[in-house]
Motif scaffolding. Structure first.
Motif, PDB file in Angstrom:
ATOM      1  N   HIS A 314      25.484  31.927  64.379  1.00 22.41           N
ATOM      2  CA  HIS A 314      24.622  33.111  64.436  1.00 22.41           C
ATOM      3  C   HIS A 314      23.307  32.807  65.164  1.00 22.41           C
ATOM      4  N   MET A 315      22.973  31.555  65.319  1.00 23.74           N
ATOM      5  CA  MET A 315      21.690  31.216  65.928  1.00 23.74           C
ATOM      6  C   MET A 315      21.582  31.683  67.375  1.00 23.74           C
ATOM      7  N   PRO A 316      22.602  31.472  68.246  1.00 24.21           N
ATOM      8  CA  PRO A 316      22.495  32.025  69.608  1.00 24.21           C
ATOM      9  C   PRO A 316      22.355  33.545  69.604  1.00 24.21           C
ATOM     10  N   PHE A 317      23.018  34.198  68.653  1.00 22.69           N
ATOM     11  CA  PHE A 317      22.885  35.652  68.553  1.00 22.69           C
ATOM     12  C   PHE A 317      21.444  36.035  68.243  1.00 22.69           C
ATOM     13  N   SER A 318      20.850  35.358  67.280  1.00 21.32           N
ATOM     14  CA  SER A 318      19.479  35.663  66.894  1.00 21.32           C
ATOM     15  C   SER A 318      18.500  35.354  68.018  1.00 21.32           C
ATOM     16  N   LEU A 319      18.738  34.280  68.735  1.00 25.70           N
ATOM     17  CA  LEU A 319      17.886  33.965  69.884  1.00 25.70           C
ATOM     18  C   LEU A 319      18.019  35.042  70.956  1.00 25.70           C
ATOM     19  N   GLY A 320      19.247  35.545  71.154  1.00 26.41           N
ATOM     20  CA  GLY A 320      19.447  36.646  72.093  1.00 26.41           C
ATOM     21  C   GLY A 320      18.713  37.906  71.663  1.00 26.41           C
ATOM     22  N   VAL A 321      18.735  38.186  70.352  1.00 23.52           N
ATOM     23  CA  VAL A 321      18.000  39.345  69.828  1.00 23.52           C
ATOM     24  C   VAL A 321      16.518  39.211  70.138  1.00 23.52           C
ATOM     25  N   MET A 322      15.960  38.038  69.879  1.00 22.73           N
ATOM     26  CA  MET A 322      14.528  37.843  70.118  1.00 22.73           C
ATOM     27  C   MET A 322      14.190  37.949  71.600  1.00 22.73           C
ATOM     28  N   LEU A 323      15.079  37.439  72.466  1.00 24.04           N
ATOM     29  CA  LEU A 323      14.860  37.582  73.909  1.00 24.04           C
ATOM     30  C   LEU A 323      14.932  39.055  74.314  1.00 24.04           C
ATOM     31  N   GLY A 324      15.915  39.781  73.753  1.00 26.47           N
ATOM     32  CA  GLY A 324      16.063  41.194  74.086  1.00 26.47           C
ATOM     33  C   GLY A 324      14.868  42.024  73.666  1.00 26.47           C
ATOM     34  N   ILE A 325      14.296  41.695  72.509  1.00 28.96           N
ATOM     35  CA  ILE A 325      13.136  42.448  72.018  1.00 28.96           C
ATOM     36  C   ILE A 325      11.850  42.010  72.714  1.00 28.96           C
ATOM     37  N   GLY A 326      11.558  40.705  72.605  1.00 28.57           N
ATOM     38  CA  GLY A 326      10.258  40.208  73.051  1.00 28.57           C
ATOM     39  C   GLY A 326      10.159  39.930  74.532  1.00 28.57           C
ATOM     40  N   GLY A 327      11.275  39.489  75.153  1.00 26.92           N
ATOM     41  CA  GLY A 327      11.199  39.112  76.550  1.00 26.92           C
ATOM     42  C   GLY A 327      11.582  40.215  77.509  1.00 26.92           C
ATOM     43  N   ILE A 328      12.565  41.047  77.126  1.00 25.12           N
ATOM     44  CA  ILE A 328      13.088  42.069  78.045  1.00 25.12           C
ATOM     45  C   ILE A 328      12.572  43.449  77.669  1.00 25.12           C
TER      46      ILE A 328
END
Length: 472
Positions: A314-328
């Protein structure tokens, strides 16, 4: 509404205060799952009691969110925030000292009620203190921290139980809230502005009861059907929920027409961005609630992974979520508006659907699936991180509390529906086809995500800027 002029430093401290409460709310929702086996063993509790330790919180939280938002409008956002945090802290202590499984369930229900008093005030104050463009950046921060809190919950629970501080075992997962809650209370009194809605007035007790009962009638059978399937009682409750929601809407419309206090103003649903945003938020929560359940189950059932291995994936998923929210999302939403939500929903539809099918119907190595896991998380982050600021972008700040309560209620109901419907598709499919249930679940998941993309495409082309400035 007259908004007080606060310095940049004071606003930063106000946001930090709200973040602490957000972490309390999310961590407490996820941390308990780690402790359920220890709780059941300690009390020799039945499986039903253990289930209600988790479900009681979720049900009470969903039932009371609209009331919490309305109380913020009527009594003041800071007052309800501090009251909610105080009640949540007390309920956490009661959980930690509970002498039986029944006492623990009652204390968890109290946590849900007080959490619902606390949670809507955060979004309401964000809406009041910041203009729509500033709000995008601040809510992105909330999304990133919320993602981290969701990851940290099960990990923190495991660490505290293993450490067995003071010989308290699982009780520390609740007692640790006491100092954090006290800090949030003191900061709330010091740094949050004392404000209330000019539309405050009195309370609509009949409307509150109708919508709370409707929500309970909808959420309870969805929780029950996860384990026992749909019986006459569950189906009757779902039908009753529809009737109660219809009666509640009729009551609110009539009372509003008479100029009396209402649970929420029907005028909110005349704002296109709010109406569409609420539908997107509920639909996307339905999709993500179902997806996350199937993802966790399929990894263990189809691939034989342990709970620890599943958690690590689940960690890559959560990192993707944070990138989607905060970075993109944070950077692109002010410029591209609705298309960020469209892209997020479609990204999750393609990558999430492919991921589930690959887990259940192929022998692809798990390492080859990691890019799909991260992409699904990124799509979720782009859409879920954007839907909040979009939904309230054109809402009169005088209705901030009610709008926040409705938004969070929609998301809670969507999640419960997703777990029941998409989860039901997964668990029922093997009995019908003799094969993995991921195909049935994916066939239910994809139309929901495509509907989210279509709804998002219907949003106004101009969401922020001069035409979307905060209304007084």
């Amino acid at each position: 509404m007259t908004v007080p002029t606060l310095s940049h430093g004071r606003k930063t401290l106000a946001v930090l205060t709200l973040v602490i409460a957000l972490v309390l709310e999310i961590v407490d929702l996820t941390i308990v799952n780690t402790a359920l086996p220890a709780i059941q063993a300690d009390y020799a509790a039945s499986p039903q009691t253990s289930e209600w330790v988790a479900a009681g919180y979720a049900l009470a939280f969903a039932m009371c969110l609209m009331l919490g938002g309305r109380l913020g409008d009527a009594l003041g956002y800071r007052r309800m925030f501090v009251t909610g945090v105080a009640g949540f802290t007390l309920a956490s202590v009661l959980c930690g000292v509970a002498g039986s499984g029944t006492q623990l369930v009652v204390a968890r229900i109290l946590q849900g009620v007080t959490g619902a008093m606390m949670a809507p005030q955060s979004l309401a104050l964000m809406q009041i203190l910041f203009d729509p463009l500033e709000r995008v950046h601040k809510m992105a921060l909330f999304g990133v921290i919320g993602g981290l809190a969701a990851i940290a919950g099960p990990i923190l629970g495991g660490v505290l139980i293993h450490a067995d501080l003071f010989g308290l075992g699982w009780r520390m997962i609740f007692l640790v809230n006491a100092p954090v809650g006290l800090i949030a209370m003191l900061m709330g009194l010091r740094f949050l502005p004392a404000m209330r809605s000019p539309h405050g007035g009195g309370l609509d007790l009949a409307g509150t009861a109708l919508f709370a009962l409707a929500t309970a009638a909808l959420v309870w059978p969805l929780i029950a059907m996860e384990h026992s399937g749909a019986g006459v009682l569950e189906l009757g409750s779902l039908l009753g929920a529809v009737v109660l929601y219809a009666l509640g809407w009729r009551h609110v419309k009539r009372r509003s027409g008479q100029g009396r206090a209402v649970l929420f103003s029907p005028e909110l649903f005349t704002v296109p961005t709010f109406r569409l945003g609420l539908a997107i938020a509920a639909s996307f929560a339905l999709a993500t609630g179902g997806f996350l359940l199937i993802f966790a189950f399929a990894l263990q059932r189809e691939r034989g992974l342990s709970p620890l291995q599943t958690g690590l994936l689940h960690m890559p998923f959560s990192l993707g979520v944070m990138l989607g929210i905060g970075g993109i999302g944070r950077r692109l939403l002010p410029r591209y508006g609705r298309w960020v939500l469209v892209a997020g929903a479609l990204t999750m539809a393609v990558s999430g659907g492919t991921l589930l099918l690959a887990i259940g119907l192929t022998q692809w190595p798990l390492m080859a699936l990691l890019p799909l896991v991260a992409l699904a998380g990124m799509g979720m982050g782009m859409a879920s991180g954007s839907v909040g600021p979009v939904t309230v972008a054109h809402v009169d700040s005088g209705h901030a509390g009610a709008a926040s309560g409705l938004l969070k209620t929609g998301q809670q109901l969507g999640t419960a529906l997703g777990v029941a419907l998409i989860g039901g598709g997964y668990f029922a499919s093997p009995h019908v086809t003799g094969r993995s249930g991921v195909l049935g679940a994916t066939l239910l998941l994809e139309p929901v995500l495509l509907a989210c993309a279509l709804l998002a495409a219907g949003l106004p082309s101009r969401l922020f800027g001069e035409g979307a400035s905060r209304q007084a």
